[in-house]
Design a protein around this motif. Sequence first.
Motif, short mmCIF file in Angstrom:
data_model
loop_
_atom_site.label_atom_id
_atom_site.label_comp_id
_atom_site.label_asym_id
_atom_site.label_seq_id
_atom_site.Cartn_x
_atom_site.Cartn_y
_atom_site.Cartn_z
N SER A 161 0.80 -1.19 -0.05
CA SER A 161 0.02 0.14 0.27
C SER A 161 0.81 1.28 -0.10
N GLU A 162 1.85 1.07 0.86
CA GLU A 162 2.96 2.39 0.92
C GLU A 162 3.58 2.43 -0.43
N GLU A 183 2.33 1.70 -3.60
CA GLU A 183 1.33 2.33 -4.47
C GLU A 183 1.31 3.52 -4.17
N SER A 184 1.11 3.94 -3.03
CA SER A 184 0.95 5.48 -2.81
C SER A 184 2.34 6.57 -3.15
N ALA A 185 3.45 5.80 -3.00
CA ALA A 185 4.65 6.47 -3.48
C ALA A 185 4.88 6.40 -4.93
N ASN A 220 2.17 6.52 -6.78
CA ASN A 220 1.07 7.80 -7.32
C ASN A 220 1.69 9.01 -7.29
N ILE A 221 2.46 9.16 -6.07
CA ILE A 221 2.89 10.63 -5.95
C ILE A 221 3.77 11.10 -6.95
#
Length: 181
Positions: free
Chosen positions: A50-51, A53-55, A57-58
């Motif tokens: 999840s982390e 994936e967030s990174a 996206n950023i």
Amino acid sequence: WAPYWMWPLLTKPFVLMPDVAVGTIFTFALLLFLIRRFSLARQEGARLASEFESARNIQSLLFPAKPPVTPGFAIESVYLPASEVGGDFFQIMPASDGSLLVVVGDVSGKGLKAAMTVGAIIGALRGCPVRKPAEVLAYLNRVLHGQITGFVTCTSVLITASGNMTLANAGNPLQIGRAHV
């Protein structure tokens, strides 16, 4: 009712071998330990996924899918990190006078830490008030000093509309004849 519910095991004496009992208890305890460890590892894997994936996206917001329109220049770019997220970065910043400032660099380390450092660098570049390559690198050094850990190598080049180039380098070894612009 009591005689009907009594088990034969409880009505007669039975032999219990200590090594069998200890082995059974040990096996059961080991099984519980492994199940718990597997469960924690799976939860940690899901959290890290999840982390990342967030990174990702950023980072996708930091690097535009298409380079900016720059009259007089043909620009193409691709950003493919070696792992989930990367520590390499670039920025292409055209100016109204027809010049183009290109900044390319690499952050030490990898993973989320490097990706977050790249985010800080790109944010600083977008707020950079100067266009001369040496001044851009000095600005980045001043703004980011003490804010990030590790080190960053960076090259900045200003290409004027007439084709003249000014280059500044911070930490990248000079390789004459091997640079491609």
